[in-house]
Design a protein around this motif. Structure first.
Motif, PDB file in Angstrom:
ATOM      1  N   LEU A  95       0.841  -1.197   0.000  1.00 42.09           N
ATOM      2  CA  LEU A  95       0.000   0.000   0.000  1.00 42.09           C
ATOM      3  C   LEU A  95       0.874   1.243   0.000  1.00 42.09           C
ATOM      4  N   ILE A  96       0.553   2.174  -0.893  1.00 44.56           N
ATOM      5  CA  ILE A  96       1.175   3.500  -0.900  1.00 44.56           C
ATOM      6  C   ILE A  96       0.044   4.513  -0.764  1.00 44.56           C
ATOM      7  N   CYS A  97       0.184   5.447   0.182  1.00 49.49           N
ATOM      8  CA  CYS A  97      -0.912   6.390   0.392  1.00 49.49           C
ATOM      9  C   CYS A  97      -0.376   7.753   0.781  1.00 49.49           C
ATOM     10  N   GLN A  98      -1.289   8.724   0.855  1.00 47.84           N
ATOM     11  CA  GLN A  98      -0.954  10.072   1.296  1.00 47.84           C
ATOM     12  C   GLN A  98      -1.756  10.461   2.533  1.00 47.84           C
ATOM     13  N   SER A  99      -2.264   9.462   3.232  1.00 51.36           N
ATOM     14  CA  SER A  99      -3.025   9.723   4.449  1.00 51.36           C
ATOM     15  C   SER A  99      -3.007   8.492   5.333  1.00 51.36           C
ATOM     16  N   GLY A 100      -2.871   8.715   6.635  1.00 52.65           N
ATOM     17  CA  GLY A 100      -2.866   7.614   7.579  1.00 52.65           C
ATOM     18  C   GLY A 100      -4.196   6.890   7.675  1.00 52.65           C
ATOM     19  N   ILE A 101      -5.265   7.491   7.144  1.00 55.13           N
ATOM     20  CA  ILE A 101      -6.569   6.827   7.194  1.00 55.13           C
ATOM     21  C   ILE A 101      -6.529   5.484   6.478  1.00 55.13           C
ATOM     22  N   PHE A 102      -5.647   5.362   5.488  1.00 59.21           N
ATOM     23  CA  PHE A 102      -5.578   4.119   4.724  1.00 59.21           C
ATOM     24  C   PHE A 102      -4.751   3.046   5.438  1.00 59.21           C
ATOM     25  N   ASN A 140       3.153  14.397   2.794  1.00 64.27           N
ATOM     26  CA  ASN A 140       3.340  15.534   1.884  1.00 64.27           C
ATOM     27  C   ASN A 140       4.394  15.287   0.820  1.00 64.27           C
ATOM     28  N   GLY A 141       5.214  14.265   0.997  1.00 65.86           N
ATOM     29  CA  GLY A 141       6.191  13.891  -0.024  1.00 65.86           C
ATOM     30  C   GLY A 141       7.271  14.922  -0.273  1.00 65.86           C
ATOM     31  N   CYS A 142       7.909  15.425   0.777  1.00 60.84           N
ATOM     32  CA  CYS A 142       8.958  16.434   0.572  1.00 60.84           C
ATOM     33  C   CYS A 142      10.186  15.839  -0.109  1.00 60.84           C
ATOM     34  N   ASP A 143      10.405  14.532   0.041  1.00 62.82           N
ATOM     35  CA  ASP A 143      11.565  13.870  -0.559  1.00 62.82           C
ATOM     36  C   ASP A 143      11.160  12.508  -1.123  1.00 62.82           C
ATOM     37  N   ILE A 144      10.921  11.523  -0.250  1.00 59.94           N
ATOM     38  CA  ILE A 144      10.433  10.217  -0.697  1.00 59.94           C
ATOM     39  C   ILE A 144       9.018  10.384  -1.250  1.00 59.94           C
ATOM     40  N   GLY A 145       8.808   9.908  -2.481  1.00 56.22           N
ATOM     41  CA  GLY A 145       7.506  10.053  -3.118  1.00 56.22           C
ATOM     42  C   GLY A 145       7.021   8.745  -3.704  1.00 56.22           C
ATOM     43  N   PHE A 146       6.075   8.856  -4.609  1.00 56.51           N
ATOM     44  CA  PHE A 146       5.475   7.670  -5.206  1.00 56.51           C
ATOM     45  C   PHE A 146       6.502   6.806  -5.927  1.00 56.51           C
ATOM     46  N   CYS A 147       7.460   7.414  -6.576  1.00 57.02           N
ATOM     47  CA  CYS A 147       8.414   6.634  -7.371  1.00 57.02           C
ATOM     48  C   CYS A 147       9.269   5.727  -6.492  1.00 57.02           C
ATOM     49  N   GLU A 148       9.811   6.286  -5.425  1.00 52.66           N
ATOM     50  CA  GLU A 148      10.645   5.476  -4.536  1.00 52.66           C
ATOM     51  C   GLU A 148       9.831   4.345  -3.905  1.00 52.66           C
ATOM     52  N   ALA A 149       8.599   4.673  -3.478  1.00 56.56           N
ATOM     53  CA  ALA A 149       7.748   3.665  -2.845  1.00 56.56           C
ATOM     54  C   ALA A 149       7.338   2.581  -3.834  1.00 56.56           C
ATOM     55  N   LEU A 150       6.956   2.990  -5.049  1.00 58.03           N
ATOM     56  CA  LEU A 150       6.536   2.018  -6.056  1.00 58.03           C
ATOM     57  C   LEU A 150       7.701   1.137  -6.487  1.00 58.03           C
ATOM     58  N   SER A 151       8.882   1.711  -6.624  1.00 59.69           N
ATOM     59  CA  SER A 151      10.056   0.930  -7.013  1.00 59.69           C
ATOM     60  C   SER A 151      10.361  -0.136  -5.967  1.00 59.69           C
ATOM     61  N   TYR A 152      10.305   0.235  -4.697  1.00 61.47           N
ATOM     62  CA  TYR A 152      10.596  -0.715  -3.616  1.00 61.47           C
ATOM     63  C   TYR A 152       9.591  -1.865  -3.619  1.00 61.47           C
ATOM     64  N   LEU A 153       8.313  -1.543  -3.653  1.00 59.18           N
ATOM     65  CA  LEU A 153       7.288  -2.587  -3.615  1.00 59.18           C
ATOM     66  C   LEU A 153       7.249  -3.388  -4.913  1.00 59.18           C
ATOM     67  N   GLY A 154       7.550  -2.726  -6.022  1.00 59.11           N
ATOM     68  CA  GLY A 154       7.555  -3.420  -7.305  1.00 59.11           C
ATOM     69  C   GLY A 154       8.638  -4.471  -7.402  1.00 59.11           C
ATOM     70  N   GLU A 155       9.746  -4.250  -6.725  1.00 58.46           N
ATOM     71  CA  GLU A 155      10.861  -5.197  -6.759  1.00 58.46           C
ATOM     72  C   GLU A 155      10.795  -6.223  -5.629  1.00 58.46           C
ATOM     73  N   ASP A 156       9.808  -6.100  -4.756  1.00 62.66           N
ATOM     74  CA  ASP A 156       9.697  -6.978  -3.593  1.00 62.66           C
ATOM     75  C   ASP A 156       8.975  -8.269  -3.984  1.00 62.66           C
ATOM     76  N   PRO A 157       9.638  -9.423  -3.925  1.00 66.17           N
ATOM     77  CA  PRO A 157       8.999 -10.677  -4.332  1.00 66.17           C
ATOM     78  C   PRO A 157       7.838 -11.096  -3.431  1.00 66.17           C
ATOM     79  N   ILE A 199      -0.130  -4.002  -5.744  1.00 62.97           N
ATOM     80  CA  ILE A 199       0.161  -2.712  -5.125  1.00 62.97           C
ATOM     81  C   ILE A 199      -1.075  -1.819  -5.246  1.00 62.97           C
ATOM     82  N   ALA A 200      -1.568  -1.340  -4.106  1.00 64.55           N
ATOM     83  CA  ALA A 200      -2.718  -0.440  -4.061  1.00 64.55           C
ATOM     84  C   ALA A 200      -2.222   0.955  -3.677  1.00 64.55           C
TER      85      ALA A 200
END
Length: 459
Positions: A155-162, A181-198, A203-204
């Motif tokens: 799961l990647i989100c922009q709110s703790g509600i999820f 708020n994504g000041c540094d780590i954003g969707f790309c870093e998160a998606l890359s990590y989860l995408g490479e995770d066996p 990914i939601a």
């Protein structure tokens, strides 16, 4: 991302001295969740917290720290981040709000945080975030209660509600990243990590705005060739976009352009609240659907008519059943019964009983080369009084024998919840609350197959 998701040592800066219910103590939550690494509480007003030595500041720890979790007033954040850099900390999570989600001063603070990340090489997650969840190693930085379950959902989100409301959104979380708020780590870093995770098969994503558009789309196109990526894109209206800016400081952008680009990259894009739970269980558990042709088996002729319009709305069509399939069901039915698709089997049920009639009909349509997917309409009876009307065991057995085509079920009657859980117990059949959603879910499997085929052929 391993420093965030798999740290061996964590400093908790600004940790509360309170413990117990209602304290929102991150360390208490972290220990209870199962983290077995080193924890260094940092609070200048305490000498000890939960039996562990407390430090006045991060520079006094004198031990390697992989991750710092910062929960202090916003005015202190930049100084603490500088101290973390000086102490050799590799990554930091800034929990508090009041940055790009707030006033001009908060926006200026967040810009300075981004500069620290770029200049000094320390990665920053947040601000305005619950941080991360990793159920595979028992680690979380959330101060809110989180369900612990080892499932192949990222799961990647922009709110703790999820995080807290996972059952209403992604159903479950195996690994979660709240980018805030994504000041540094954003969707790309998160998606890359989860995408490479066996360990992660699906990914939601909850997305308010996308600031790394081209990079994200290139990454998504590569990852969707291997695993499903689902995005719930909020902020589609003008007012919704304004709300996204005030919540996480995200620029929502042109919704239609963003949606089209995501879909072109093979992402499943959702519009409405509540769709995510159905999309997750569909794409996680059911096999791809290799075409548009759907067989409908029903106890009710009226339900068969209702479903025809729903199929058409999602680009699906009623399959033309083979003579062999029709003949199989005809042997169970009265001679006067006209048979086609939708396949009304109630007369066959009256002659042979629910289990035999439904199981033989389902087996026949699953073997039919003209059928790509099946929707079953059945009864959710009260048990034990009407146990004989529950066909879940009979249909699960058929699905185990013939697992290559998706089976969606809609239940009517007084007890759909309990009978639905029986159907879904082996994860071979999924149950949906309406015929509309059942039809839509099959269309997701059709689209997923097309995405995978397109990616394979382009290699």
């Amino acid at each position: 991302m391993k420093d965030f998701m798999e740290p061996e040592s964590v400093a908790l800066i600004g940790i509360s001295r309170k413990t117990g219910p209602g304290s929102f103590n991150i360390m208490e939550n972290m220990i209870g969740f199962g983290f077995r690494g080193r924890i260094y509480p940092v609070n200048p007003n305490m000498r000890e917290i939960l039996g562990r030595k407390a430090y006045p500041n991060i520079r006094e720890v004198k031990e390697p720290v992989d991750l710092a979790v910062i929960s202090t007033p916003r005015e202190t954040t930049l100084g603490i981040l500088s101290d973390c850099v000086a102490a050799g900390v590799k990554a930091a999570i800034v929990v508090n709000q009041g940055f790009a989600d707030a006033d001009d001063y908060g926006k200026s603070l967040q810009r300075e945080m981004s500069k620290i990340a770029k200049r000094d090489g320390m990665r920053i997650l947040g601000p305005n975030t619950l941080g991360v969840i990793n159920n595979y190693n028992g680690f979380t930085t959330s101060f809110m209660p989180i369900t612990k379950e080892e499932v192949p959902i990222g799961l990647i989100c922009q709110s703790g509600i999820f995080f807290v409301g996972a059952r209403e959104f992604s159903r479950h979380i195996g690994k979660g990243i709240d980018i805030g708020n994504g000041c540094d780590i954003g969707f790309c870093e998160a998606l890359s990590y989860l995408g490479e995770d066996p360990a992660i098969r699906l990914i939601a994503i909850h997305m308010e705005g996308l600031n790394q558009g081209r990079e994200f789309l290139r990454l998504a196109e590569r990852i969707t060739s291997q695993k499903a990526v689902i995005v719930h894109k909020t902020g589609s209206s003008e007012r919704g976009a304004a709300a996204a800016i005030s919540h996480s400081g995200s620029m929502a952008g042109n919704y239609q352009v963003t949606r089209a680009a995501l879909e072109q990259a093979g992402v499943t894009v959702l519009d409405e609240d509540g769709e995510m739970t159905h999309a997750v269980k569909t794409l996680l558990h059911l096999p791809p659907m290799k075409g548009n042709r759907v067989a409908v088996i029903t106890f009710s002729g009226a339900a068969g008519i209702m479903i025809t319009d729903a199929l058409d709305r999602y680009g699906l069509s009623l399959a033309t059943l083979s003579p062999k399939t029709v003949e199989t069901v005809a042997r169970l039915s009265p001679k006067w019964m006209p048979l086609g698709n939708p396949l009304d089997i109630w007369p066959a049920v009256m002659l042979n009983g629910p289990d035999k009639a439904y199981a033989m009909a389902l087996r026949a349509v699953l073997k039919d080369p003209h059928v790509d997917g099946v929707i079953c309409v059945a009864i959710g009876p009260k048990v034990p009084d009407y146990e004989f009307l529950d066909v879940s065991d009979a249909l699960k057995e058929v699905a185990e024998d013939l697992p290559d085509k998706p089976i969606a079920v809609w239940l009517y009657g007084p007890n759909p919840e309990e009978i639905g859980m029986r159907f879904e117990s082996t994860k071979r059949i999924m149950v949906y609350p309406t015929l509309e959603i059942a039809s839509w879910s099959l269309s997701l499997l059709r689209d997923r197959h097309q995405t995978h085929n397109s990616a394979t052929s382009s290699r």
